[in-house]
Design an enzyme around this catalytic site. Structure first.
Site, PDB file in Angstrom:
ATOM      1  N   SER A  37       0.418  -1.234  -0.030  1.00 38.94           N
ATOM      2  CA  SER A  37       0.363   0.066   0.022  1.00 38.94           C
ATOM      3  C   SER A  37       0.923   0.800   0.338  1.00 38.94           C
ATOM      4  O   SER A  37       2.379   1.081   0.481  1.00 38.94           O
ATOM      5  CB  SER A  37      -1.064  -0.063   1.381  1.00 38.94           C
ATOM      6  N   TYR A  72      -1.750  -0.815  10.141  1.00 41.16           N
ATOM      7  CA  TYR A  72      -1.920  -1.053   8.659  1.00 41.16           C
ATOM      8  C   TYR A  72      -1.104  -1.108   8.445  1.00 41.16           C
ATOM      9  O   TYR A  72      -0.035  -2.082   7.278  1.00 41.16           O
ATOM     10  CB  TYR A  72      -3.004  -0.573   8.023  1.00 41.16           C
TER      11      TYR A  72
HETATM   12  N1  LIG Z   1      -8.836  -0.749  -1.256  1.00 40.55           N
HETATM   13  C1  LIG Z   1      -7.323  -0.095  -0.866  1.00 40.55           C
HETATM   14  O1  LIG Z   1      -8.025   0.889  -0.973  1.00 40.55           O
HETATM   15  C2  LIG Z   1      -6.622  -0.893  -1.353  1.00 40.55           C
HETATM   16  C3  LIG Z   1      -5.307   0.655  -1.278  1.00 40.55           C
HETATM   17  C4  LIG Z   1      -3.825   0.200  -1.185  1.00 40.55           C
HETATM   18  C5  LIG Z   1      -3.656  -1.186  -0.430  1.00 40.55           C
HETATM   19  N2  LIG Z   1      -4.991  -2.488  -0.667  1.00 40.55           N
HETATM   20  C6  LIG Z   1      -4.882  -3.658  -0.602  1.00 40.55           C
HETATM   21  O2  LIG Z   1      -5.346  -4.825  -1.683  1.00 40.55           O
HETATM   22  C7  LIG Z   1      -5.349  -5.872  -1.411  1.00 40.55           C
HETATM   23  C8  LIG Z   1      -6.455  -5.716  -1.578  1.00 40.55           C
HETATM   24  O3  LIG Z   1      -7.764  -5.074  -1.209  1.00 40.55           O
HETATM   25  P1  LIG Z   1      -8.885  -5.011  -1.383  1.00 40.55           P
HETATM   26  O4  LIG Z   1      -9.355  -3.411  -1.593  1.00 40.55           O
HETATM   27  O5  LIG Z   1      -9.466  -5.721  -2.340  1.00 40.55           O
HETATM   28  O6  LIG Z   1     -10.224  -5.236  -0.267  1.00 40.55           O
HETATM   29  P2  LIG Z   1     -11.577  -6.121   0.024  1.00 40.55           P
HETATM   30  O7  LIG Z   1     -12.436  -6.103  -1.399  1.00 40.55           O
HETATM   31  O8  LIG Z   1     -11.335  -6.547   1.697  1.00 40.55           O
HETATM   32  O9  LIG Z   1     -10.875  -7.952  -0.338  1.00 40.55           O
HETATM   33  C9  LIG Z   1      -9.753  -8.438   0.180  1.00 40.55           C
HETATM   34  C10 LIG Z   1      -9.401 -10.169   0.275  1.00 40.55           C
HETATM   35  O10 LIG Z   1      -8.804 -10.164   0.684  1.00 40.55           O
HETATM   36  C11 LIG Z   1      -9.257 -11.746   1.730  1.00 40.55           C
HETATM   37  N3  LIG Z   1      -9.205 -11.954   3.602  1.00 40.55           N
HETATM   38  C12 LIG Z   1      -9.038 -10.315   4.055  1.00 40.55           C
HETATM   39  N4  LIG Z   1      -8.215 -12.227   5.377  1.00 40.55           N
HETATM   40  C13 LIG Z   1      -8.245 -13.170   4.865  1.00 40.55           C
HETATM   41  C14 LIG Z   1      -7.673 -14.311   5.821  1.00 40.55           C
HETATM   42  N5  LIG Z   1      -7.645 -13.953   7.321  1.00 40.55           N
HETATM   43  N6  LIG Z   1      -7.607 -15.453   5.036  1.00 40.55           N
HETATM   44  C15 LIG Z   1      -7.780 -15.179   3.763  1.00 40.55           C
HETATM   45  N7  LIG Z   1      -8.661 -14.318   2.890  1.00 40.55           N
HETATM   46  C16 LIG Z   1      -8.677 -13.080   3.645  1.00 40.55           C
HETATM   47  C17 LIG Z   1     -11.081 -11.868   1.605  1.00 40.55           C
HETATM   48  O11 LIG Z   1     -11.553 -12.237   1.497  1.00 40.55           O
HETATM   49  P3  LIG Z   1     -12.878 -12.684   2.243  1.00 40.55           P
HETATM   50  O12 LIG Z   1     -14.384 -11.858   1.192  1.00 40.55           O
HETATM   51  O13 LIG Z   1     -13.901 -14.109   2.593  1.00 40.55           O
HETATM   52  O14 LIG Z   1     -13.419 -11.508   3.335  1.00 40.55           O
HETATM   53  C18 LIG Z   1     -10.809 -10.635  -0.029  1.00 40.55           C
HETATM   54  O15 LIG Z   1     -11.072 -11.689  -0.830  1.00 40.55           O
HETATM   55  C19 LIG Z   1      -4.872  -5.527   0.041  1.00 40.55           C
HETATM   56  O16 LIG Z   1      -3.368  -6.365   0.601  1.00 40.55           O
HETATM   57  C20 LIG Z   1      -5.402  -4.658   1.031  1.00 40.55           C
HETATM   58  O17 LIG Z   1      -4.462  -3.989   1.493  1.00 40.55           O
HETATM   59  C21 LIG Z   1      -6.012  -2.182  -0.785  1.00 40.55           C
END
Ligand SMILES: NC(=O)c1ccc[n+]([C@@H]2O[C@H](COP(=O)([O-])OP(=O)(O)OC[C@H]3O[C@@H](n4cnc5c(N)ncnc54)[C@H](OP(=O)(O)O)[C@@H]3O)[C@@H](O)[C@H]2O)c1
Length: 262
Positions: A136, A149
């Protein structure tokens, strides 16, 4: 058409994960889609053109991680050659409102599980491989309300950089990918309100997936998405005092969002 890579994608059911799955499917990658929810995984699998596999389980459980890797490598004719560690959670809270359980769960999911999953993957992969860790912009810029985070993503960035340098003379490529705010459900309504109030930029998951593919197709080891975050991340590395000033001006307001007062 021969598949380009067999890619194991964690967190495939999330906002960014689904966009990566859709883009990589269109690009001819074969995918092993990981998530925690079987129904969501099956729906995603059915929506894609290619012949992809699904694996389901909680990455916070060490035994489950071993089983997931066994399942991913079960088909001897189709072994994964790429790992995208995308699964993650976030938390936007002032530090005085954080509980002990929050620390365990966030550091375990974003850091410990990712490091151990990478280790298990590397123990099994036979030939060359590519590993991409999704960090991130907050893995390079400390931000109020995101202390846990930031700790997890700074840690992930350090782990990735060290491993990348350690494996530089091997057949394994290790990359760090850092999106800025992206429109997915990881961001609570308080985060969305704060970003809109402070004019913080936010990307679509489809754009982020395209940026990830650009990183994979390049020779680079790291990529931060978007201006000015890309610039701030660099400045914070050399002149953190400059970034302190600009963020601390907004701290009081940021914390009203983190405490749910706005
Ligand atoms: N969105 C942002 O603003 C942003 C910015 C920078 C970086 N990121 C990074 O991008 C990545 C994806 O984020 P996103 O925005 O797509 O979030 P998201 O929509 O909440 O998706 C997160 C994913 O991770 C899975 N997950 C969470 N905890 C888990 C666990 N204990 N075991 C297995 N799977 C797990 C979730 O599964 P479930 O569907 O079962 O919950 C979901 O598939 C993350 O690493 C996040 O830190 C996001």
């Amino acid at each position: 058409m021969q598949p380009k890579h067999i890619c194991l994608l964690t967190g495939a059911t999330g906002g960014i994960g689904q966009a990566i799955a859709q883009l990589f499917d269109a690009q001819g990658f074969q995918l092993i889609l990981h998530g925690r929810n079987e129904l969501k995984l099956e729906t995603l699998q059915k929506s894609l053109k290619g012949n992809h596999h699904i694996i389901c389980g909680d990455l916070n459980d060490a035994e489950v991680r071993r089983v997931l890797i066994d399942e991913a490598f079960a088909d001897l004719a189709h072994q994964p050659t790429m790992l995208i560690n995308n699964a993650g959670i976030s938390q936007f809270k002032s530090f005085d409102e954080i509980h002990g359980d929050d620390i365990e769960s966030l550091i375990s999911t974003n850091l410990i599980a990712t490091i151990d999953f990478t280790r298990l993957f590397l123990c099994r992969v036979k030939e060359s491989s590519t590993i991409v860790n999704v960090g991130s912009a907050y893995g390079a810029i400390g931000y109020p309300g995101y202390s846990l985070y930031c700790a997890s993503k700074f840690g992930l960035r350090g782990f990735t950089e060290a491993l990348m340098r350690e494996l530089a003379n091997s057949d394994h490529r290790v990359c760090y990918f850092a999106p800025r705010a992206t429109n997915t459900s990881i961001n609570s309504t308080s985060v969305q309100r704060m970003n809109s109030e402070l004019g913080n930029n936010s990307d679509t998951p489809e754009f982020v997936a395209q940026e990830l593919l650009t990183l994979i197709n390049s020779k680079s080891a790291r990529k931060t998405v978007g201006w000015p975050e890309k610039f701030f991340a660099r400045i914070n590395g050399v002149l953190p005092e400059v970034v302190d000033k600009s963020i601390i001006k907004q701290t009081k307001e940021i914390l009203t969002f983190a405490r749910g007062e706005q």
